[in-house]
Design an enzyme around this catalytic site. Structure first.
Site, PDB file in Angstrom:
ATOM      1  N   ASP A   1       4.831  18.785 -62.703  1.00  0.00           N
ATOM      2  CA  ASP A   1       4.837  17.868 -64.031  1.00  0.00           C
ATOM      3  C   ASP A   1       5.932  18.549 -65.077  1.00  0.00           C
ATOM      4  O   ASP A   1       5.822  19.808 -65.122  1.00  0.00           O
ATOM      5  CB  ASP A   1       3.696  17.746 -64.718  1.00  0.00           C
ATOM      6  CG  ASP A   1       2.778  17.046 -63.880  1.00  0.00           C
ATOM      7  OD1 ASP A   1       2.685  17.311 -62.832  1.00  0.00           O
ATOM      8  OD2 ASP A   1       1.862  16.353 -64.611  1.00  0.00           O
TER       9      ASP A   1
ATOM     10  N   HIS B   1       7.681  16.919 -67.853  1.00  0.00           N
ATOM     11  CA  HIS B   1       7.256  16.325 -69.236  1.00  0.00           C
ATOM     12  C   HIS B   1       8.281  16.932 -70.308  1.00  0.00           C
ATOM     13  O   HIS B   1       8.159  17.318 -71.302  1.00  0.00           O
ATOM     14  CB  HIS B   1       5.958  16.957 -69.907  1.00  0.00           C
ATOM     15  CG  HIS B   1       4.711  16.379 -69.317  1.00  0.00           C
ATOM     16  ND1 HIS B   1       4.522  15.107 -69.620  1.00  0.00           N
ATOM     17  CD2 HIS B   1       3.657  16.875 -68.494  1.00  0.00           C
ATOM     18  CE1 HIS B   1       3.405  14.740 -68.918  1.00  0.00           C
ATOM     19  NE2 HIS B   1       3.087  15.542 -68.374  1.00  0.00           N
TER      20      HIS B   1
ATOM     21  N   ASP C   1       5.516  12.648 -63.996  1.00  0.00           N
ATOM     22  CA  ASP C   1       5.195  13.036 -65.209  1.00  0.00           C
ATOM     23  C   ASP C   1       6.519  13.844 -65.600  1.00  0.00           C
ATOM     24  O   ASP C   1       6.444  14.906 -66.369  1.00  0.00           O
ATOM     25  CB  ASP C   1       4.062  13.780 -65.355  1.00  0.00           C
ATOM     26  CG  ASP C   1       3.021  13.066 -65.659  1.00  0.00           C
ATOM     27  OD1 ASP C   1       2.881  11.761 -65.170  1.00  0.00           O
ATOM     28  OD2 ASP C   1       1.474  13.321 -65.843  1.00  0.00           O
TER      29      ASP C   1
ATOM     30  N   ASN D   1       1.383   9.174 -63.547  1.00  0.00           N
ATOM     31  CA  ASN D   1       0.812   8.300 -64.535  1.00  0.00           C
ATOM     32  C   ASN D   1       1.684   7.937 -66.011  1.00  0.00           C
ATOM     33  O   ASN D   1       1.559   6.807 -66.625  1.00  0.00           O
ATOM     34  CB  ASN D   1      -0.698   8.704 -64.911  1.00  0.00           C
ATOM     35  CG  ASN D   1      -0.575  10.255 -65.788  1.00  0.00           C
ATOM     36  OD1 ASN D   1      -0.079  11.215 -65.215  1.00  0.00           O
ATOM     37  ND2 ASN D   1      -1.152   9.985 -66.796  1.00  0.00           N
ATOM     38  N   HIS D   2       2.387   8.978 -66.295  1.00  0.00           N
ATOM     39  CA  HIS D   2       3.048   8.696 -67.571  1.00  0.00           C
ATOM     40  C   HIS D   2       4.427   7.832 -67.142  1.00  0.00           C
ATOM     41  O   HIS D   2       4.705   7.356 -68.307  1.00  0.00           O
ATOM     42  CB  HIS D   2       3.506  10.153 -68.257  1.00  0.00           C
ATOM     43  CG  HIS D   2       2.455  10.987 -69.050  1.00  0.00           C
ATOM     44  ND1 HIS D   2       2.346  10.537 -70.248  1.00  0.00           N
ATOM     45  CD2 HIS D   2       1.509  11.520 -68.449  1.00  0.00           C
ATOM     46  CE1 HIS D   2       1.072  11.281 -70.518  1.00  0.00           C
ATOM     47  NE2 HIS D   2       0.710  12.015 -69.475  1.00  0.00           N
TER      48      HIS D   2
ATOM     49  N   HIS E   1       1.056  12.044 -57.242  1.00  0.00           N
ATOM     50  CA  HIS E   1       0.889  12.815 -58.535  1.00  0.00           C
ATOM     51  C   HIS E   1      -0.561  13.046 -58.855  1.00  0.00           C
ATOM     52  O   HIS E   1      -0.794  14.114 -59.135  1.00  0.00           O
ATOM     53  CB  HIS E   1       1.285  11.903 -59.654  1.00  0.00           C
ATOM     54  CG  HIS E   1       1.244  12.374 -60.916  1.00  0.00           C
ATOM     55  ND1 HIS E   1       2.000  13.630 -61.322  1.00  0.00           N
ATOM     56  CD2 HIS E   1       0.257  12.006 -62.081  1.00  0.00           C
ATOM     57  CE1 HIS E   1       1.554  13.911 -62.714  1.00  0.00           C
ATOM     58  NE2 HIS E   1       0.563  12.882 -63.181  1.00  0.00           N
TER      59      HIS E   1
END
Length: 436
Positions: free
Chosen positions: A111, A113, A149, A184-185, A289
């Site tokens: 991830d 982000h 993500d 999921n993001h 993920h």
């Protein structure tokens, strides 16, 4: 290359209208079409995507493709540019689902982000990104996999996506490849859930749309050049930023509307994400993920990828696809939310741990894989493996918006895998056990 309609003079005013519509659609890319393509290896140094496409926003690009007859086997892409000693990468599925990458070094990154600095650091220690600030691919025939993500919790989301696209183009020319899986993001944002969006990310969306206009709505070129433009835009924005007064409220509203326009199903950025799978199998390694379960495999992993892609492209009400693919994007046991394999098991009973291991073994057997790599759940002690190294958990929370930890990547060579932490600290290596 088709160009999108130029906006009316009232475009900026439309941003502050809650009824704003922004009918931008990126043109289909060669890597996500049902065609076969090959790329020859240049003899010169690798180039960034913006150099390959153009140095300005006004030059169109072309990609050579060959239509695959309906009677042929499932569509695949050959990634050329490799030496005579190694076979080409073959990709099947749309988006990519099954990949044959014989003899390749594989590097997996968790991830990100929205943290561009940590992203570059991770790619540098992985040995695929130049450290001279030029964003050049130096990985040769390496296969890079990013586990989703990229969105939320940071302010450089589109810049990271732009960088990965640039590296993918360069890697293909050298016989390598870059793959992404959606997390999921990504699915939350396409679904309109902006709860975890950083304020700077809203601003990036507004700035990117202005950059897209400057590029006369040529999506490919605007997207390719954004990683170079974004940092200058961000610095200028911060110098002039005002944290108080009514203008800040209007600015935020513009950012929300810009993000909605970009990421709604069928929006240009959502359609960009639709090029990527949620489940990817490279040789006998499975990448996703959250985590794959037996009922996902029974449902069909290529079917799941297609349904998510159609939904992101705004085609969810046609071809019998669900509007929101629940099995992949919703629920605690969906592909992008599942934490069964990545959770802390220190508080579980032995029989519960055995059950998890049994589920993992059943899943891998069903999908024809031997090992799985997941992100999603930060590992405070660093990337690690469990269950006889059948599962690797590589989300280390490296983003400054999460744990702000040092970057780590997973390197896979044949039947061995190791965690690379940094050039300075060396690495730790774990033998991957073969499953019979």
């Amino acid at each position: 290359m088709s160009r999108l309609p130029h906006p009316s003079p009232e475009r900026m005013a439309s941003f502050v209208s809650l009824n704003c519509s922004f009918p931008l659609q990126p043109p289909p890319s060669a890597s996500s079409s049902s065609s076969s393509s090959s790329l020859s290896s240049p003899q010169s140094q690798p180039r960034k995507l913006i150099d390959i496409l153009s140095s300005t926003c006004h030059q169109t690009t072309t990609t050579a493709t060959r239509t695959t007859p309906a009677s042929t086997p499932p569509p695949h892409n050959n990634y050329g540019g490799c030496s005579n000693l190694i076979k080409p990468i073959v990709v099947n599925g749309e988006p990519p689902t099954f990949v044959s990458a014989p003899g390749r070094r594989i590097v997996a990154v968790g991830d990100l982000h929205g943290d561009l600095d940590k992203t570059r650091s991770a790619l540098e220690i992985a040995g695929v990104l130049s450290s001279d600030g030029q964003d050049l691919w130096i990985g040769g025939e390496t296969v890079l996999v990013q586990l989703g993500d990229i969105l939320d919790r940071g302010e450089d989301e589109i810049a990271i996506l732009s960088l990965l696209r640039s590296l993918d183009i360069q890697a293909k020319a050298d016989g390598g490849a870059v793959f992404q899986v959606n997390g999921n993001h990504e699915t939350m944002n396409v679904d309109g859930d902006f709860r975890y969006v950083d304020s700077g990310a809203f601003d990036e969306c507004t700035d990117f749309l202005e950059h897209l206009e400057e590029c006369e709505y040529n999506w490919e070129e605007a997207f390719a050049s954004w990683v170079d433009v974004s940092e200058r835009q961000r610095d200028e924005r911060k110098r002039s930023q005002s944290y108080w007064g009514p203008w800040n409220l209007v600015k935020r509203q513009k950012g929300v509307i810009a993000r909605s326009a970009l990421l709604r199903p069928g929006g240009p950025l959502a359609s960009e994400l639709a090029r990527h799978a949620v489940i990817l199998k490279i040789d006998d390694w499975v990448f996703c993920h959250g985590g794959l379960l037996p009922h996902h495999v029974s449902y069909g992993i290529e079917r799941i990828n297609k349904e998510v892609s159609h939904w992101m492209r705004g085609l969810g009400n046609t071809d019998s696809y669900l509007e929101t693919p629940f099995i992949a994007t919703r629920g605690y046991d969906s592909v992008v939310w599942n934490r069964l394999y990545s959770r802390d098991i220190s508080d579980l009973y032995d029989y519960q741990i055995s059950q998890i291991e049994s589920i993992l073994e059943e899943t891998l057997q069903a999908v024809g894989g031997r090992r799985m790599v997941v992100g999603h759940t930060p590992q405070p002690m660093g990337a690690n493996c469990k269950f006889n190294c059948s599962i690797w958990r590589i989300d280390v929370g490296m983003s400054s918006g999460v744990l702000d930890s040092r970057p780590e990547v997973l390197e896979i060579r044949g039947n061995k895998a190791r965690v690379i932490r940094s050039k300075r600290d060396g690495f730790s290596e774990l033998q991957v056990v073969d499953h019979v």
